[in-house]
Design a protein around this motif. Structure first.
Motif, mmCIF file in Angstrom:
data_model
loop_
_atom_site.group_PDB
_atom_site.id
_atom_site.type_symbol
_atom_site.label_atom_id
_atom_site.label_comp_id
_atom_site.label_asym_id
_atom_site.label_seq_id
_atom_site.Cartn_x
_atom_site.Cartn_y
_atom_site.Cartn_z
ATOM 1 N N HIS A 559 -6.548 18.205 -10.503
ATOM 2 C CA HIS A 559 -6.939 17.162 -11.447
ATOM 3 C C HIS A 559 -5.855 17.004 -12.504
ATOM 4 O O HIS A 559 -5.211 17.971 -12.914
ATOM 5 C CB HIS A 559 -8.272 17.489 -12.110
ATOM 6 C CG HIS A 559 -9.398 17.611 -11.136
ATOM 7 N ND1 HIS A 559 -10.518 18.376 -11.367
ATOM 8 C CD2 HIS A 559 -9.585 17.074 -9.904
ATOM 9 C CE1 HIS A 559 -11.338 18.299 -10.337
ATOM 10 N NE2 HIS A 559 -10.789 17.521 -9.436
ATOM 11 N N LYS A 570 -9.076 12.956 -18.268
ATOM 12 C CA LYS A 570 -8.927 13.655 -16.994
ATOM 13 C C LYS A 570 -9.039 12.642 -15.873
ATOM 14 O O LYS A 570 -9.917 11.766 -15.899
ATOM 15 C CB LYS A 570 -10.006 14.732 -16.857
ATOM 16 C CG LYS A 570 -10.114 15.361 -15.476
ATOM 17 C CD LYS A 570 -11.327 16.260 -15.391
ATOM 18 C CE LYS A 570 -11.626 16.669 -13.968
ATOM 19 N NZ LYS A 570 -12.865 17.461 -13.859
ATOM 20 N N ASP A 572 -9.156 12.317 -11.565
ATOM 21 C CA ASP A 572 -9.284 12.965 -10.264
ATOM 22 C C ASP A 572 -8.652 12.055 -9.214
ATOM 23 O O ASP A 572 -9.213 11.005 -8.886
ATOM 24 C CB ASP A 572 -10.757 13.198 -9.939
ATOM 25 C CG ASP A 572 -10.955 13.970 -8.631
ATOM 26 O OD1 ASP A 572 -9.957 14.179 -7.914
ATOM 27 O OD2 ASP A 572 -12.098 14.353 -8.332
ATOM 28 N N SER A 578 -12.393 9.098 -13.721
ATOM 29 C CA SER A 578 -11.732 9.551 -14.942
ATOM 30 C C SER A 578 -12.781 9.885 -15.989
ATOM 31 O O SER A 578 -13.885 9.330 -15.976
ATOM 32 C CB SER A 578 -10.777 8.477 -15.468
ATOM 33 O OG SER A 578 -11.471 7.258 -15.691
ATOM 34 N N GLU A 626 -20.042 13.842 -14.314
ATOM 35 C CA GLU A 626 -19.510 14.104 -12.983
ATOM 36 C C GLU A 626 -20.650 14.269 -11.975
ATOM 37 O O GLU A 626 -21.716 14.762 -12.301
ATOM 38 C CB GLU A 626 -18.652 15.368 -12.995
ATOM 39 C CG GLU A 626 -17.370 15.205 -13.799
ATOM 40 C CD GLU A 626 -16.437 16.369 -13.597
ATOM 41 O OE1 GLU A 626 -15.870 16.490 -12.504
ATOM 42 O OE2 GLU A 626 -16.291 17.151 -14.550
#
Length: 895
Positions: A559, A570, A572, A578, A626
């Motif tokens: 990541h 962040k 992925d 994100s 997430e």
């Protein structure tokens, strides 16, 4: 630690402690009333999937965030454990759960949801005293009569077996009687009371060590902040043994030791001591909690930043803390320097024009030997390299020094970097210098070199990276450019490719395969495919079109973490998702500084902002948005545990069976907040939502079904479904009936083929005057034999034996001389319940009668009189049966 490092780290931990103590802390208590197997919790651990395992004096409990599932010795099926007294729950290097008993070892097999016995003690070895994992796939088992070592062999299906390596049975009895094991960096130590012996595992020679111990040794554990350091905790206090110094902490005392191992909590180490918790930061010890009203026997931390405390007779506690995933250093200051942490957990920072390092070793002090350092960095092996004001490049680990010929006195060093362990790059205001540390060869690019036009274009180099072909990529103030170095001729070849020309490139990161570049600029986030030479701008809900990306860092999971002008983000690359953190999540500022990022070998990330730096572990700040997956925790058929596996496994039941499926996801901060949907393919193709975390099916028709269930996040995005195949078999009498109907049909067809020709012949004979022969009638008795019902016999057996605690299903099966499956079918057909449920109901009836009509009897006496050998377990069963404890039931029914 020494000097500035101690000061800064001490201030950091003091701020963390003050922050924690200023917040509301909460203790949640779980006892037998909540379903815990027993309130004396010897050992507690969290597995790799997040479930909490608590070993008690009377069984093992597994907590999924909402409820406990208990395992006890003597249970029928896969729930069986070797002994009700769980000595220790241990985790191996892969996060696997091991149960340690006096008589053997078991391992939890998540593929079959069962306990697998991998080792059993024998009269020749004696009971197991302790075990330890040596970090090299080895398992050491200490017995009452000696020691053995095994290799842990794992197959591709995650099954585990032990392969004997060697053993040793000539140890003096004082070594092994109630002895314990400690293993660090290949060194094995057996300790017992106030003595300890170190082992050479090549020759099996034992040497007496640690002779100056005060009190009896309870536990030895490695210090997490430095190599070759450890703690010795005794009944009189704790001794810290380091490479250069030792410290004595009399305030850390224990009466228990085997399971009272400290745990890492965030970036600190939590040390239990009787009814207190202490925090150790590598240099200082502070009190972390007030006195608890219980004594701590074991401790572990969970992924939601909580501490689990196993106690003596007070059950299991969870100690909550507020969210503080980001730890801040240099609070309020502009952090425009990277912070580095080497393999020995030493933290080094550089700031200002002279790059002041903050180090843990005196040899690396910035004023050591009268020198001041311009730059400091880590190579690929995690070792420090320092560049001093006299242009000398030093490697302290090997005492090597390289004098740079091409670094001039007027070159102000901006940054130093290593692409591997042998090529160093020095970025200065007047030159770009590459040094081969193996040969000492150097290449300098400046206004006077043959590549002066290139240097003029790239006068400000921010980041240096290399791909798998050896090409070097430079993030500059005018675009992304590349070089190929020819060390044979000591020159560089400029690649004419200029990506994002005119844009200022602040950050570049390479993917794990070395095929793609992730590029952070002053106006957006880009991806460049090196082989395909394609450039794509990446824009998501959290990453804007004109985002300023100051720094980029890959974590160990692939990541990307980026410091931007609007917070920490962040990305992925696989899921294209994100996530976003701001000051509301604990950041000191939303704006970061360019080039102020690094990652340590253990995965900790450092970043600098305009108001302080942050350090964090990526796994510790997981966003709730997430997607997560649920899992199947339990499958019951008519109240009995079914043998089943994980995804793709099969559950076999019959028509008329009650099928119960329990889903779970450990979320200890919000255990009841679940949003699960399911569908049963071949029965209902549409998704249905679950209000709870369990699902029941009754009387499914014969056939094969596929059950799918998935979990949603706060955005109602569904995770990958977990699947389980269900095969429902037809009742045996239906099979017989269908077979009989088929036989009758065939017989009728055959009969018709036989009857009509005979009838036609008879009619012909009658017409000719022939007499039809007479068929004599069969005479016989028509008596009917009525056999007693199996359920009535079971009821009589239960009535005679229910008060005996060791009486159960195996005794009934042995008496009736029938199989378990046969008894199950008979009981369901005749009484609609199993023999186990009938036995449980009878014991509950007896307990109810005694509670109401025998007020002088204690709860314990009633438990024993009703067929239970443990009053705590009796209370748990009674509460689940009546919805209240025995005491409350007595009060309500006796006035």
């Amino acid at each position: 630690m020494t000097g500035m490092d101690k000061l800064r780290f001490g201030i950091l931990m003091a701020c963390v402690c003050v922050f924690l103590q200023g917040q509301a802390q909460r203790l949640d208590n779980y006892t037998v009333e909540n379903g815990l197997a027993q309130s004396f919790v010897n050992t507690v651990a969290q597995d790799s999937e997040g479930f909490i395992w608590a070993g008690t004096q009377n069984g093992l409990s597994c907590f999924d965030g909402a409820q406990f599932k208990n395992y006890r010795s003597g249970q029928v099926g896969t729930d069986n454990i070797l002994d009700n007294k769980v000595k220790r729950v241990a985790k191996d290097q892969r996060g696997g759960i091991w149960l340690i008993f006096n008589m053997g070892l078991q391992r939890w097999d998540a593929t079959t949801n069962s306990f697998i016995t991998v080792y059993e003690a024998s009269p020749e070895t004696g009971d197991i005293t302790d075990i330890c994992f040596d970090g090299e796939n080895g398992l050491w088992i200490l017995h009452e009569k000696g020691i053995r070592c095994y290799d842990i062999q794992r197959s591709q299906h995650a099954s585990v077996s032990l392969v004997w390596r060697y053993d040793h049975w000539d140890l003096p009895s004082e070594y092994i009687r109630k002895g314990r094991l400690f293993c660090q960096n290949g060194h094995l130590i057996i300790y017992n009371r106030n003595k300890a012996w170190a082992c050479n595992d090549k020759k099996f020679e034992w040497t007496r060590v640690l002779s100056d111990i005060v009190g009896d040794i309870l536990i030895i554990w490695p210090d997490p902040f430095a190599k070759d350091t450890y703690w010795i905790q005794t009944t009189k206090g704790a001794k810290y043994v380091g490479a250069e110094s030792t410290k004595w902490f009399p305030e850390i005392q224990h009466s228990w030791g085997l399971n009272n191992l400290p745990v890492m909590f965030g970036l600190s180490c939590i040390i239990p001591s009787r009814n207190r918790l202490f925090i150790w930061d590598g240099s200082s010890l502070k009190l972390f909690s007030e006195d608890f009203p219980f004594e701590i026997l074991s401790v572990c931390s969970d992924a939601q930043k909580g501490l689990w405390l196993g106690t003596n007779a007070k059950g299991l506690y969870r100690y909550y803390f507020p969210e503080y995933a980001f730890q801040v250093y240099n609070a309020g200051e502009v952090v425009n320097f990277p912070v580095l942490k080497d393999n020995n957990n030493q933290i080094v920072a550089q700031s200002g024009d002279m790059c002041r390092p903050i180090v843990a070793e005196k040899a690396l002090d910035r004023t050591a030997n009268g020198k001041k350092y311009k730059a400091i960095t880590l190579d690929a092996k995690g070792d420090y390299w320092l560049l001093d004001c006299n242009a000398q490049l030093t490697h302290p680990a090997s005492n090597r020094a390289i004098q740079l010929r091409n670094l001039k006195p007027n070159d102000r060093v901006q940054r130093m970097a290593f692409l591997d362990d042998w090529v160093a790059f020095i970025i200065a205001n007047n030159a770009f210098i590459a040094c081969n540390t193996r040969t000492g060869n150097e290449i300098r690019i400046d206004n006077e070199s043959s590549n002066r036009n290139f240097f003029t274009q790239t006068f400000n180099v921010h980041i240096v990276k290399s791909d798998k072909t050896g090409k070097v990529w430079l993030a500059t103030s005018t675009g992304l450019m590349s070089l190929v170095f020819d060390w044979t001729n000591n020159k560089s070849v400029i690649d004419t490719l200029n990506i994002l020309q005119g844009k200022e490139i602040y950050a570049v990161e390479m993917d794990k395969g070395g095929n793609q570049l992730w590029i952070g600029t002053n106006s957006g986030f880009y991806n460049y495919n090196i082989e395909g030479k394609t450039l794509i701008k990446v824009v998501t809900d959290q990453i804007g079109h004109d985002e300023v990306i100051y720094c980029l860092q890959n974590d160990h999971n692939g990541h990307l973490w980026m410091g931007t002008n609007s917070g920490l983000k962040k990305y992925d690359p696989v899921s294209k998702q994100s996530f976003w953190w701001t000051v509301s999540d604990g950041l000191p500022a939303n704006e970061f500084n360019k080039g102020t990022v690094s990652i340590s070998a253990d995965g900790e990330i450092f970043m600098g902002t305009v108001r302080g730096g942050i350090r964090f572990y990526p796994q510790a700040i997981e966003k709730s948005s997430e997607r997560k997956n649920t899992r199947i925790a339990q499958v019951l058929i008519n109240g009995l545990t079914s043998v089943w596996g994980k995804e793709g496994s099969e559950v076999v039941c019959q028509e008329g069976d009650n099928l119960y499926i329990q889903f779970s996801l450990p979320d200890f901060n919000a255990g009841t907040k679940r949003h699960i949907r399911y569908r049963l393919i071949n029965n209902d193709e549409e998704w249905s939502n679950l209000e709870t975390s369990s699902l029941s099916f009754a009387s499914l028709a014969a056939g094969t079904y596929q059950l799918e269930a998935s979990l949603a996040n706060e955005k109602n995005e569904w995770g990958t479904p977990v699947e389980i195949r269900i095969r429902v078999k037809m009742f045996w009498w239906k099979k017989v009936l269908i077979g009989a109907l088929i036989l009758l049909t065939i017989a009728g067809f055959v009969g018709m083929r036989w009857y009509y020709p005979r009838k036609k012949t008879a009619e012909t004979l009658n017409a000719a005057g022939a007499e039809e022969p007479m068929v004599p009638a069969l005479a016989g008795d028509d008596q009917e034999f009525q056999a007693p019902l199996v359920s009535d016999i079971v009821a009589e057996l239960i009535e005679e034996n229910f008060m005996h605690s060791d009486y159960g299903l195996p005794d009934i099966l042995q008496k009736l001389k029938i199989s378990k499956a046969h008894l199950h079918r008979k009981m369901i057909a005749e009484k609609g319940m199993t023999a186990v449920i009938m036995l449980k109901n009878r014991r509950m009836q007896a307990a109810e009668h005694l509670l109401i009509h025998k007020p002088d009897m204690t709860i314990s006496e009633i438990a024993y009189s009703s067929g239970f050998n443990d009053p705590n377990y009796f209370s748990t069963v009674f509460s689940s049966f009546y919805g209240m404890s025995p005491t409350v039931f007595r009060q309500k029914n006796t006035g």
